[in-house]
Design a protein around this motif. Structure first.
Motif, PDB file in Angstrom:
ATOM      1  N   LEU A   1       0.803  -1.114   0.031  1.00  0.00           N
ATOM      2  CA  LEU A   1      -0.156  -0.125   0.046  1.00  0.00           C
ATOM      3  C   LEU A   1       0.797   1.203  -0.176  1.00  0.00           C
ATOM      4  O   LEU A   1       0.683   2.244  -0.571  1.00  0.00           O
ATOM      5  N   TYR A   2       2.027   1.136   0.852  1.00  0.00           N
ATOM      6  CA  TYR A   2       2.830   2.489   0.798  1.00  0.00           C
ATOM      7  C   TYR A   2       3.502   2.472  -0.578  1.00  0.00           C
ATOM      8  O   TYR A   2       3.559   3.622  -0.896  1.00  0.00           O
ATOM      9  N   ALA A   3       3.703   1.659  -1.230  1.00  0.00           N
ATOM     10  CA  ALA A   3       4.374   1.843  -2.609  1.00  0.00           C
ATOM     11  C   ALA A   3       3.423   2.425  -3.628  1.00  0.00           C
ATOM     12  O   ALA A   3       3.830   3.066  -4.337  1.00  0.00           O
ATOM     13  N   PHE A   4       2.145   1.941  -3.590  1.00  0.00           N
ATOM     14  CA  PHE A   4       1.276   2.163  -4.293  1.00  0.00           C
ATOM     15  C   PHE A   4       0.876   3.794  -4.171  1.00  0.00           C
ATOM     16  O   PHE A   4       0.724   4.678  -4.984  1.00  0.00           O
ATOM     17  N   MET A   5       0.778   4.263  -2.905  1.00  0.00           N
ATOM     18  CA  MET A   5       0.474   5.611  -2.489  1.00  0.00           C
ATOM     19  C   MET A   5       1.694   6.445  -3.050  1.00  0.00           C
ATOM     20  O   MET A   5       1.464   7.666  -3.733  1.00  0.00           O
TER      21      MET A   5
END
Length: 417
Positions: free
Chosen positions: A131-135
């Motif tokens: 999720l952090y990478a997607f953000m």
């Protein structure tokens, strides 16, 4: 959705007229956002009570912060749903337009908390890191870099295990949708595999104009139930009027047809459109129309994946759309309606590209449509036969190659649908 979160979520997608109580307007808003008319009136009043958009955004941030803090102490399916509706869905939607929670350290702390909650409620391989990478991938897109779809795919692989999927369009909207049905189970196809799922909105929000899609790197296609239902209702109401619907009224079409050497007028094109719509849909209940549109979309999108499997070297979008539209029409329960869709798409391409081979394709499609509209002995089987011939003889514009025969697609995909 909490009122203060819903207010910002709705108004940031589309600044609605807050003071209009016109019944037609409220009805349109209700359909557009997937809400009841009473809820639309209530949210209009709630937004008005905020006086300013700054106050509305401040209250949204307070409610979001409070919800995140509260969810740290909660567990279970009810808490997961609360997280999805009141944190994850509005956050994804705001992220799609680069409307971050706050700036600086406050935003970093908030995003860290959201990632931790995501891992808590949707445990999976490196869920928080995904999720952090997607953000980050979404945010750097707005600074001019390209967006890597692999980050979105990683999120969806995890969400699908819980019956959810994210439809994410940068600079537009994002919707967390629920999996309503599996239209095509995972099917092995020439050393690869594909499936089709139907998604439905359960959180208020604007839907994209598309009826279905597939994402490169994923093995399934998506059909959007809300948009299929909207198109079916539009078709049903159009037929119910019982009068000639002027589908074509732009003189540019007439000039283009003359350029192609066709004997076609706006009146005649609209007449053919009406005849073919009635041929497939007249007297049919709206449930039939919806199911037919659903099948059309599923066939169309699965053909896109199959073409990627069979011919990964083919890169021209208009070739891919020709293949998907004609395949859809060949196997559709409503082939005349699917033919009209093929004409509209290929004609739009042709009017922009002015590519000679594509122009020929458009002229041939109109000839088939004219025969189906006016010749009594021209059956749906005749139509399918002519379309299959057109497909089999088509040469891709860039590579000058043929598409694969449709036998295997019919056996492995269409028969299951």
């Amino acid at each position: 959705m909490e009122p203060d979160i819903l207010a910002q979520h709705i108004y940031s997608q589309n600044p609605i007229n807050l003071e209009s109580s016109n019944k037609e307007y409220v009805k349109i808003l209700a359909k557009s956002f997937g809400m009841s008319e009473n809820d639309i009136v209530a949210i209009q009043k709630h937004i008005l009570s905020k006086k300013t958009t700054d106050k509305m955004k401040d209250d949204y941030e307070v409610a979001l912060h409070k919800k995140v803090h509260e969810l740290k102490q909660r567990n279970g399916s009810a808490a997961r749903k609360d997280f999805v509706v009141n944190v994850l869905a509005p956050y994804f939607d705001a992220l799609s337009r680069n409307q971050i929670y706050k700036s600086g350290m406050e935003n970093e702390i908030f995003e860290r908390d959201v990632c931790q909650l995501y891992e808590k409620f949707f445990p999976g391989d490196n869920a928080a890191q995904s999720l952090y990478a997607f953000m980050n991938a979404s945010k750097i897109y707005f600074s001019g870099e390209s967006f890597n779809v692999d980050y979105l795919n990683a999120i969806n692989r995890n969400l699908l295990r819980y019956g959810l999927s994210l439809d994410f369009e940068l600079q537009s909207t994002a919707n967390l949708l629920s999996v309503q049905d599996t239209l095509l189970p995972m099917t092995v196809y020439k050393g690869d595999s594909l499936a089709a799922i139907k998604l439905k909105r359960f959180i208020p929000g604007l839907m994209p104009s598309k009826s279905g899609y597939y994402t490169i790197g994923m093995h399934y296609v998506v059909v959007l139930d809300d948009m299929i239902a909207a198109h079916a209702e539009s078709d049903f109401l159009e037929l119910e009027k019982g009068e000639l619907y002027k589908k074509y009224d732009d003189k540019r079409f007439e000039r283009f047809w003359r350029y192609l050497g066709m004997n076609m007028t706006l009146q005649k094109a609209s007449e053919i459109y009406n005849f073919l719509m009635k041929k497939d849909f007249e007297g049919k209940p709206i449930a039939y129309i919806k199911r037919a549109e659903e099948l059309n979309t599923t066939i169309h999108e699965t053909k896109h994946i199959v073409d990627q499997i069979e011919h990964p070297e083919l890169t021209l979008n208009l070739d891919a759309e020709f293949s998907a539209h004609i395949t859809e029409a060949v196997f559709s329960p409503v082939p005349n309606v699917a033919l009209l869709s093929a004409i509209q798409r290929m004609e739009n391409y042709a009017m922009i590209q002015r590519q000679p081979y594509l122009n020929q394709v458009v002229a041939k499609l109109w000839t088939i449509a004219e025969r189906s509209a006016y010749e009594k002995q021209y059956t749906n089987d005749s139509l399918r036969y002519d379309l299959a011939n057109l497909y089999n003889n088509y040469r891709t514009i860039r590579e000058n190659a043929f598409f694969e025969p449709l036998n295997e697609f019919a056996e492995k995909i269409v028969n299951k649908l």
